[in-house]
Design an enzyme around this catalytic site. Sequence first.
Site, mmCIF file in Angstrom:
data_model
loop_
_atom_site.group_PDB
_atom_site.id
_atom_site.type_symbol
_atom_site.label_atom_id
_atom_site.label_comp_id
_atom_site.label_asym_id
_atom_site.label_seq_id
_atom_site.Cartn_x
_atom_site.Cartn_y
_atom_site.Cartn_z
ATOM 1 N N GLU A 33 0.845 -1.199 0.000
ATOM 2 C CA GLU A 33 0.000 0.000 0.000
ATOM 3 C C GLU A 33 0.874 1.239 0.000
ATOM 4 O OE1 GLU A 33 -3.233 1.118 -0.231
ATOM 5 O OE2 GLU A 33 -2.371 3.092 0.183
ATOM 6 N N ARG A 107 -17.219 3.938 4.815
ATOM 7 C CA ARG A 107 -16.093 3.246 4.158
ATOM 8 C C ARG A 107 -15.026 2.836 5.164
ATOM 9 N NH1 ARG A 107 -15.209 4.447 -1.440
ATOM 10 N NH2 ARG A 107 -13.005 4.294 -0.989
ATOM 11 N N TYR A 214 -28.284 8.924 3.329
ATOM 12 C CA TYR A 214 -28.551 7.665 4.035
ATOM 13 C C TYR A 214 -27.721 7.612 5.310
ATOM 14 C CZ TYR A 214 -24.443 6.083 1.257
ATOM 15 O OH TYR A 214 -23.212 5.956 0.653
ATOM 16 N N ASP A 292 -11.493 -0.667 -9.110
ATOM 17 C CA ASP A 292 -11.459 0.549 -9.923
ATOM 18 C C ASP A 292 -10.291 0.567 -10.906
ATOM 19 O OD1 ASP A 292 -13.692 1.499 -8.699
ATOM 20 O OD2 ASP A 292 -12.769 3.290 -7.837
#
Length: 403
Positions: A33, A107, A214, A292
């Site tokens: 990462e 998330r 939401y 993605d």
Amino acid sequence: MAGTRVAVIGGGIGGLATAAALQRTDADVTIYERSSQLSEIGAGIQLTPNAVRVLNALGCGDGLEEFGFRPESITGLDWRTGKLLFRKPLIEVCRERYGADYFHIHRADLHRVLLRRVEGTPVRLGAACTGLDTGGAGPATVTLADGSKVEADAVIGADGIHSMVRQAVIGAQPARFTGHVCWRTTIPVDKPRPELAEPRTTIWLGPKGHVVTYYVHAGTAINLIAIIEADEWTEESWTAPSSREAMIATFAGWHPKMLTLFQMATDVFKWGLFDRDPLPRWTKGRTTLLGDAAHPMLPYLSQGAGMAIEDAFVLARALEAHADAAAALAAYETVRRPRTSQVQLASRAQGESFHLTSPWARLRRNLRFAVRSLTSRDKGFETDWLYAHDVTQQARPALQAAA
Ligand SMILES: Cc1cc2nc3c(=O)[nH]c(=O)nc-3n(C[C@H](O)[C@H](O)[C@H](O)COP(=O)(O)OP(=O)(O)OC[C@H]3O[C@@H](n4cnc5c(N)ncnc54)[C@H](O)[C@@H]3O)c2cc1C
């Protein structure tokens, strides 16, 4: 596949889901990462039944219960009058038709849930992939920012929309600015407050824009996404700090209930929304793309993360089924590319339908919504093809057919 060395580039939702799906195999997985810490920025995500089914199969069900929020419906409202345009009931319908729930989650919470599942998997932080030999007969070689090199039998590019791995697979191609920008924020509340936002997905539909609200954090924050069409994206980055005032000014004239919520926003970020046409291929040698990096899409069917999670499941089963890593990656691509291409294009079409400007076109669309609302309980949603797709059952036979 015992001992197969798998280098996962990117520790976002797709990268962590891949590591979670590989947990039950003997693969030797390492996540690389770029960031110096594993975290996700502050925004919500909708997880539709096709994604929830996979997360349940990966052992993340408890985490969804702990941090998620089950919306009672998806409801469309007119931007100015607040008139109900459609309502899709979710809780019982999703369980009965799809055998899985629909969840909203922050998330960062989803990231935490996945991270728990990959405990023990090495994660190298501050390890940006800067170069790649995609491999072939021999292993692939990843070059990291510190100049070190790592060999792997399979490299998975889960490094997002501006993927470095994709460049190595198909060459440089900038993502396309879609002409849509969005503001994203979350507003803390102590419990669901229907006077501000109902406990459901609410979509305010207006000309050239829409706003979605939401609950996330188990009902203790309202997630707000406000999207409008714009001619250009002038920021250097694809996300930039913005202000509540700029957001309110852009949506002047929209319904007062929605604007009351806007007034409560504090940290507001603005995003340019980018996507790509479906790619002709994802795989080269021992390297493939996922999430993605492979298929960035507009968020209007709430499927970007969901597709990354489905990809991860199929990829892990492919690596399990094939002794040869290159053959596994090719089979994974054969199974996944048609579905994700369809979702990319359908997400674009959904944006066009949401943002209609002609009053006649809007009237026709709203009539269609009304008919669907009346029949959806019996006949299913127009998104049946999306939600009913079950990679936990279909991956194995689909991979066999692809071999
Ligand atoms: C406004 C908006 C709303 C959305 N709503 C939804 C929704 O409701 N439901 C849904 O399913 N999806 C939604 N999405 C889409 C979803 O957020 C993405 O599809 C998903 O996060 C993709 O995950 P990923 O792991 O592929 O990529 P990312 O989340 O971008 O993760 C990529 C990771 O790779 C790392 N990285 C990048 N380059 C390198 C490198 N060279 N080396 C090492 N690491 C690298 C990054 O730091 C990052 O951690 C939404 C998106 C937007 C913009």
